[in-house]
Design an enzyme around this catalytic site. Structure first.
Site, PDB file in Angstrom:
ATOM      1  N   GLU A 327       0.836  -1.213   0.000  1.00 18.60           N
ATOM      2  CA  GLU A 327       0.000   0.000   0.000  1.00 18.60           C
ATOM      3  C   GLU A 327       0.866   1.257   0.000  1.00 18.60           C
ATOM      4  OE1 GLU A 327      -2.783  -0.775  -0.880  1.00 18.60           O
ATOM      5  OE2 GLU A 327      -2.904  -2.836  -0.164  1.00 18.60           O
ATOM      6  N   TYR A 415      -1.618  -7.894 -11.100  1.00 22.75           N
ATOM      7  CA  TYR A 415      -0.640  -7.853 -10.015  1.00 22.75           C
ATOM      8  C   TYR A 415       0.643  -8.590 -10.397  1.00 22.75           C
ATOM      9  CZ  TYR A 415      -4.263  -6.148  -6.814  1.00 22.75           C
ATOM     10  OH  TYR A 415      -5.224  -5.393  -6.203  1.00 22.75           O
TER      11      TYR A 415
HETATM   12  N1  BES Z   1      -5.857  -1.016  -4.564  1.00 22.98           N
HETATM   13  C1  BES Z   1      -5.906  -2.364  -4.136  1.00 22.98           C
HETATM   14  C2  BES Z   1      -7.274  -2.794  -3.694  1.00 22.98           C
HETATM   15  C3  BES Z   1      -8.364  -2.698  -4.747  1.00 22.98           C
HETATM   16  C4  BES Z   1      -8.115  -2.956  -6.086  1.00 22.98           C
HETATM   17  C5  BES Z   1      -9.638  -2.362  -4.368  1.00 22.98           C
HETATM   18  C6  BES Z   1      -9.144  -2.846  -7.021  1.00 22.98           C
HETATM   19  C7  BES Z   1     -10.651  -2.256  -5.300  1.00 22.98           C
HETATM   20  C8  BES Z   1     -10.402  -2.499  -6.637  1.00 22.98           C
HETATM   21  C9  BES Z   1      -4.907  -2.625  -3.010  1.00 22.98           C
HETATM   22  O1  BES Z   1      -3.719  -1.929  -3.153  1.00 22.98           O
HETATM   23  C10 BES Z   1      -4.531  -4.075  -3.055  1.00 22.98           C
HETATM   24  O2  BES Z   1      -4.012  -4.496  -4.044  1.00 22.98           O
HETATM   25  N2  BES Z   1      -4.788  -4.819  -1.979  1.00 22.98           N
HETATM   26  C11 BES Z   1      -4.457  -6.221  -1.882  1.00 22.98           C
HETATM   27  C12 BES Z   1      -3.247  -6.441  -1.036  1.00 22.98           C
HETATM   28  C13 BES Z   1      -1.953  -6.559  -1.754  1.00 22.98           C
HETATM   29  C14 BES Z   1      -0.851  -6.920  -0.775  1.00 22.98           C
HETATM   30  C15 BES Z   1      -1.936  -7.467  -2.939  1.00 22.98           C
HETATM   31  C16 BES Z   1      -5.589  -6.920  -1.167  1.00 22.98           C
HETATM   32  O3  BES Z   1      -6.431  -6.230  -0.574  1.00 22.98           O
HETATM   33  O4  BES Z   1      -5.625  -8.133  -1.178  1.00 22.98           O
HETATM   34 ZN    ZN Z   2      -2.566  -2.683  -4.783  1.00 25.20          ZN
END
Ligand code: BES
Ligand code: ZN
Length: 634
Positions: A327, A415
């Site tokens: 984050e 990702y």
């Molecule tokens: N920005 C994302 C969360 C998100 C993406 C919310 C698309 C809504 C729509 C956040 O940065 C994220 O990727 N969170 C991941 C954790 C990360 C360590 C891979 C999660 O919540 O699992």
């Molecule tokens: Zn993210």
């Protein structure tokens, strides 16, 4: 133009320049040092790629600043208030269009005068366009409105016993429009200030300059001077405490969790320093973390200045801080350089996973970061397999989400395929060159939108200008092609390989359960072992593991999750009560989906429906949306 300041805030001039350039991919020029002065230049700068998930027409009229005045009503479950926008218009502007979703629009004024307005028909996922007639000379549009009690962005957590109620928002991708009328497109940026009233006894927090103490009258003021897109608007209200963990870092959490959170995230400042060392000065002043109720549907959300996070990363041993590194990395990739549309989502997340890995490597060493990369590779290969049959185009980095919920793009492709693509470039040109390039990229496009095509052009004329490098990377295959190209970099983690060998021996019966090095393993190794257990592992074998190592009682939620998924597949029922309790308490979609899916795939739908029936009321709309479909819930 250097938009970074070492400390303190941006000067007025730089903010004005950033706002004028904000979101306009076409205008973004590396090292552009002359802020456009004339209106004509601004209008030219307003041309940008079309976002299929917003009704806004930024080329005609766009918001540049928000003044928000709101009251939070926990009884009615509504947010009501007035959003007053400063706007910029093209010479021939006739209307300004906002996104709304299930909002009640009470009235609209234009430069202080009552105005007519019209709401278009509702469209799936997108809601309704709110159109306000204006002329080119209009400067302010104010919208008075009330949100719906069922607004998708919001989760209202009821008071329970002596626990105060809690409210939080989740705006990404297109849910900001369910709690505020706004031009809800990642390519449109605005600064904001806000005055918010919450019930006495609660603290309100936003993605902005925040209070550090409770105000007895429940009134709080906020300011975000840097321009941000609407998906980074965030609000939370709850009985939270504040604790410093560094010079620029603090945690906010409910009283029961504040000590544990302060310990768990005691290294935040080190992560921040490592990040700055890699890719340039932090642009947002402070970096704080808010621990949300367990119903939060994600692991973390990069709301500027204040990351929102699930309490399930509090493990007691700092083993899950990679999520904070992730984050935090978004403070550059995403919050500074922002995907212009949700089809370009990989530009946010792929870059962020890469940056996250680099922070982890810098702070905890290559062995740790390579273990994480190995897990990410496994997740990616599984995801490519899963998606390839259904919708092979969804394995491209560049997506085509028009007409769909942008949430569909939240897969391991953006990702982890994104991550491996960047890693391939790093390995092709060498780390030193790659790092210099990436730092320049963040600086050149700070506070701007970036779309995939523009990025490819940039790449071709900078990092990969050399034909040999270009040929080695194969940009087209990675971005516009399916699956995982065969030049994907190899990850090697001897410790993970050892886990795999140990698992093979245990499954073959040549290694006894009490000979497993469980106690010596860290989280990544335990997770690898459990998530790779064969599907036909018997309940007896699970019982042996449980008896020897007490895995069903672990405090690490990632390990527990991997254990519970296998327990379902093995019909190992002693874990079921714990799992039921977990599913009622925790609303993190990444855990819910595989657990309910495992029940579904193993003929345990009765249990799935029974637990879901008890748990559903506590979940966020983002999670129920997915689970309703999975479980065919009506
Ligand atoms: N920005 C994302 C969360 C998100 C993406 C919310 C698309 C809504 C729509 C956040 O940065 C994220 O990727 N969170 C991941 C954790 C990360 C360590 C891979 C999660 O919540 O699992
Ligand atoms: Zn993210």
């Amino acid at each position: 133009m250097n938009l970074y300041h070492h400390s303190g805030r941006f000067s007025g001039l730089l903010i004005a320049a950033a706002m004028m350039l904000g979101g306009c991919a076409d205008q973004a020029t590396p090292n552009d040092s002359t802020p456009p002065s004339a209106k004509a230049q601004r209008i030219a700068a307003m041309k940008q790629v079309t976002d299929q998930h917003s009704f806004a027409r930024p080329n005609e009229a766009r918001i540049t600043h928000l003044n928000w005045n709101a009251r939070i009503d926990f009884d009615a479950r509504t947010i009501s208030g007035t959003a007053t926008y400063d706007i910029e218009t093209a010479a021939d502007a006739q209307r300004i269009v906002f996104d709304t979703h299930e909002l009640t629009i009470e009235n609209v004024t234009v430069d202080g005068q009552p105005s007519e307005f019209s709401l278009g028909d509702a469209q799936p996922f997108l809601g309704r366009p709110l159109s306000v007639p204006i002329g080119a000379d209009v400067q302010k549009v104010a919208i008075q409105y009330t949100s719906d009690p069922g607004a998708d962005a919001l989760l209202w957590v009821e008071a329970q016993g002596d626990k105060a109620p809690f409210l939080f928002t989740q705006s990404q991708a297109i849910l900001a429009r369910t709690w505020i009328p706004v031009q809800d497109s990642p390519g449109i940026r605005f600064s904001y200030d806000a005055d918010v009233e919450v019930p006495a006894g609660l603290m309100a927090l936003m993605s902005a300059e925040n209070p550090t103490a409770m105000n007895p009258d429940g009134r709080y003021s906020f300011k975000m001077e840097q321009p941000i897109p609407a998906y980074l608007l965030a609000l939370a209200a709850g009985q939270v405490e504040y604790r410093d963990v560094g010079e620029r870092c603090a945690v906010y959490a409910v009283p029961e969790l504040i000590d544990a959170a302060a310990y768990e995230f005691g290294e935040m400042e080190q992560l921040l320093l490592a990040a700055e060392e890699l890719y340039g000065t932090y642009a947002w002043d402070r970096y704080d973390l808010l621990i949300l109720p367990a119903a939060f549907p994600f692991g973390g959300m990069e709301n500027p200045r204040l990351t929102f996070a699930t309490p399930t990363i509090i493990a007691g041993d700092r083993s899950l801080v990679a999520l904070v590194a992730h984050e935090l990395a978004h403070s550059w990739s995403g919050n500074l350089v922002t995907n212009a549309t949700w089809d370009d989502f990989w530009l946010n997340e792929g870059f962020t996973v890469y940056f996250e890995q680099r922070i982890m490597e810098a702070v905890y060493g290559r062995e740790t970061s390579e273990m994480l990369a190995t897990l990410s590779y496994q997740g990616l290969v599984d995801e490519v397999d899963a998606i390839s049959d259904l919708n092979p185009d969804d394995t491209h980095l560049k997506l085509h989400l028009a007409g769909r919920n942008p949430d569909d793009g939240m897969t391991a492709i953006a990702y982890d395929k994104g991550y491996f693509f960047l890693r391939l470039m790093e390995e092709t040109v060498g780390r030193e060159r790659f790092d210099g390039w990436l730092k320049n990229y963040f600086e050149a496009y700070a506070f701007k939108g970036m779309d995939t095509e523009r990025f490819v052009d940039y790449l071709n004329s900078t990092l990969l200008a050399d034909e040999q490098d270009k040929a080695a990377v194969r940009i087209e295959d990675w971005i516009y092609g399916p699956g995982l190209p065969d030049n994907c970099p190899a990850v090697s983690s001897p410790r993970i390989e050892k886990v795999d060998a140990t698992l093979t021996a245990w499954e073959a019966g040549t290694l006894a359960t009490d000979e497993l090095p469980w106690e010596d393993w860290i989280y990544q190794e335990r997770y690898r072992f459990l998530s790779n257990l064969a599907d036909n592992t018997t309940a007896e074998r699970m019982a042996e593991l449980d008896a020897a190592w007490g895995i069903g009682a672990t405090g690490n939620n990632e390990v527990l999750f991997a254990w519970m998924e296998q327990a379902v597949r093995s019909h190992y029922s002693p874990t079921y009560p714990r799992m039921e309790q977990f599913l009622i308490e925790v609303g993190r979609r990444k855990f819910l989906t595989p657990l309910y899916r495992a029940m579904k795939e193993t003929d345990q739908m009765d249990m799935a429906r029974d637990i879901y029936g008890k748990a559903r009321g506590g979940y966020h709309a983002v999670a129920t949306g997915t689970m309703d479909e999975l479980l065919d819930w009506k």
